[in-house]
Write an enzyme that holds these catalytic residues in place. Structure first.
Site, short mmCIF file in Angstrom:
data_model
loop_
_atom_site.label_atom_id
_atom_site.label_comp_id
_atom_site.label_asym_id
_atom_site.label_seq_id
_atom_site.Cartn_x
_atom_site.Cartn_y
_atom_site.Cartn_z
N ASP A 124 55.62 -25.86 -60.18
CA ASP A 124 54.78 -25.96 -58.96
C ASP A 124 54.40 -24.52 -58.59
OD1 ASP A 124 53.54 -27.00 -56.70
OD2 ASP A 124 55.34 -26.80 -55.48
N ASP B 212 59.36 -27.01 -53.04
CA ASP B 212 58.73 -26.54 -54.28
C ASP B 212 59.55 -26.93 -55.51
OD1 ASP B 212 56.77 -24.31 -52.84
OD2 ASP B 212 58.75 -24.51 -51.94
N GLU C 53 50.66 -28.98 -61.58
CA GLU C 53 49.80 -29.75 -60.69
C GLU C 53 48.33 -29.37 -60.87
OE1 GLU C 53 51.48 -30.49 -56.77
OE2 GLU C 53 49.48 -30.28 -55.91
#
Lengths: 168, 168
Positions: B7, B141, B68
């Site tokens: 992330d 996170d 992502e």
């Protein structure tokens, strides 16, 4: 002393290498755009860009890389893509010991065209004049990269003076 | 077979390495956040991140990195910064021959929590359950990185089947 200006992007990444041995009369020794395969995935396109930027750094060993500090972009998708390309380019430079300096679009336009509101065509024409080119650099990405490098050459003496005064 | 979920971010970059040798019961072998020096310049912070991501790739040699695909962000500045960090991480993976796969936040939430509208706490709790952790992973996170890796483990068989059918 070489300075590399870079206008990052995956579709077109403008680049300009200036020989700034005489800062009063910089000379373009390389100017153009790097392109990556549009049908490839983003990670592979970033890898292509990395290879091309590394080749420029290897060939010219610039002392500094000037990159745009993007604060506002038309949309988030573009910002992400420009961010990815600029991130890859900046770490390549750091890895070779090349200083990376970011300038805002306003700083670049002020340094090259005399005011922060200059449009792309004005920047392109000023780059042509300042570098004594036979024609305006195309596409705009190449002209923007040249403007970044010219901005760095113009600002570097002031930056050095400021660094000197703050480190005293 | 290891999968690395990432992330990306400069302040906190979540990471999770899953051992997915048994895809039905993946196990977290590394989970946490990478941080970079907040007072350093962006190029130097990206370099720090590059070194850390490279160390993870060297240690675990993951077959795939799941990142992502950010389509919408609160603001352009955040998008640029996430883009820079993700760009650096993705080229590192490509350089080691690690496949990079991007998933949208909706795909990740659907895969882990059963629906695309799940909030961060629900994702965190599902990650805890799916990985049999003693406590929910902190900060978010780290949980998001674990969710990305879990999403990849869940989606990989379908992706392989689709690749197979289109390459026939």
């Amino acid at each position: 002393m070489f300075v590399l200006g870079l206008d990052p992007g995956l579709t077109r990444c403008g680049y300009c290498v200036l020989d700034a041995t005489d800062p009063g009369s910089p000379r373009a020794v390389a100017l153009g755009v790097l392109r990556t395969e549009p049908t490839a995935t983003v990670p592979l396109r970033l890898h292509e860009l990395q290879v091309e930027v590394r080749a420029l750094l290897d060939e010219f060993r610039p002392r500094a890389m000037a990159v745009e500090r993007v604060l506002f972009q038309v949309n988030v998708r573009t910002a992400m893509s420009v961010g990815q390309a600029s991130g890859v380019a900046m770490v390549e430079a750091v890895a070779t010991g090349c200083e990376v300096v970011q300038y805002s679009p306003n700083e670049v336009k002020s340094a090259v065209a005399g005011w922060g509101g200059a449009d792309k065509v004005q920047v392109q024409q000023m780059v042509q004049t300042l570098l004594g080119l036979a024609a305006p650099p195309h596409p705009f990405d190449a002209a923007d990269a040249a403007a970044l490098a010219l901005c760095h050459v113009a600002m570097a003496p002031m930056r050095r003076a400021l660094d000197g005064s703050t480190s005293r």
